[in-house]
Design a protein around this motif. Structure first.
Motif, PDB file in Angstrom:
ATOM      1  N   THR A  56       6.941   8.397 -27.258  1.00  0.00           N
ATOM      2  CA  THR A  56       6.022   9.218 -26.465  1.00  0.00           C
ATOM      3  C   THR A  56       4.742   8.468 -26.131  1.00  0.00           C
ATOM      4  O   THR A  56       4.330   8.432 -24.966  1.00  0.00           O
ATOM      5  N   GLU A  60       3.104   7.711 -22.509  1.00  0.00           N
ATOM      6  CA  GLU A  60       1.963   8.533 -22.100  1.00  0.00           C
ATOM      7  C   GLU A  60       0.629   7.799 -22.129  1.00  0.00           C
ATOM      8  O   GLU A  60      -0.259   8.125 -21.351  1.00  0.00           O
ATOM      9  N   ARG A  65       1.713   2.007 -21.449  1.00  0.00           N
ATOM     10  CA  ARG A  65       2.698   2.152 -20.363  1.00  0.00           C
ATOM     11  C   ARG A  65       2.647   0.946 -19.426  1.00  0.00           C
ATOM     12  O   ARG A  65       3.683   0.398 -19.044  1.00  0.00           O
TER      13      ARG A  65
END
Length: 108
Positions: A56, A60, A65
């Motif tokens: 995650t 996020e 990312r």
């Protein structure tokens, strides 16, 4: 948004290879295994980001990312080098992919 095709990637990779032809290993079948090993190393970097930060957070968190996507681009660059080393065209890959897709769709 414009599609980013295999032909686009291969052409960009050819340009990189041409620019650094005096510094990098020459694209040839003999170099293919080295490019595969470099690609595996880059895959390890992708895995490392996810392993250290979790699924995650890796998706996020903006900075993570960006780093994940950058490492995925490195994987694709070496993947395209491998295609160039073995003279595999985008059309050949497309046909093999389509054939494998159809085979997998009938598996279970």
């Amino acid at each position: 948004m414009e599609d980013f095709s295999m032909n686009d990637m291969l052409e960009m990779q050819r340009a990189l290879q041409e620019k650094y032809k005096n510094k990098w290993e020459v694209i040839s079948p003999a170099a293919g295994k080295h490019k595969l090993l470099w690609m595996i190393s880059e895959i390890g970097e992708v895995i490392d980001i996810i392993k250290k930060n979790g699924d995650t957070k890796s998706v996020e968190d903006k900075n993570l990312r960006e780093h994940l996507i950058e490492e995925m681009a490195d994987v694709l660059m070496y993947y395209n080098d491998v295609l160039l080393c073995y003279g595999i065209s985008a059309n050949e890959l497309k046909e093999a992919y389509r054939t494998k897709f159809e085979k997998n769709m009938k598996r279970w």
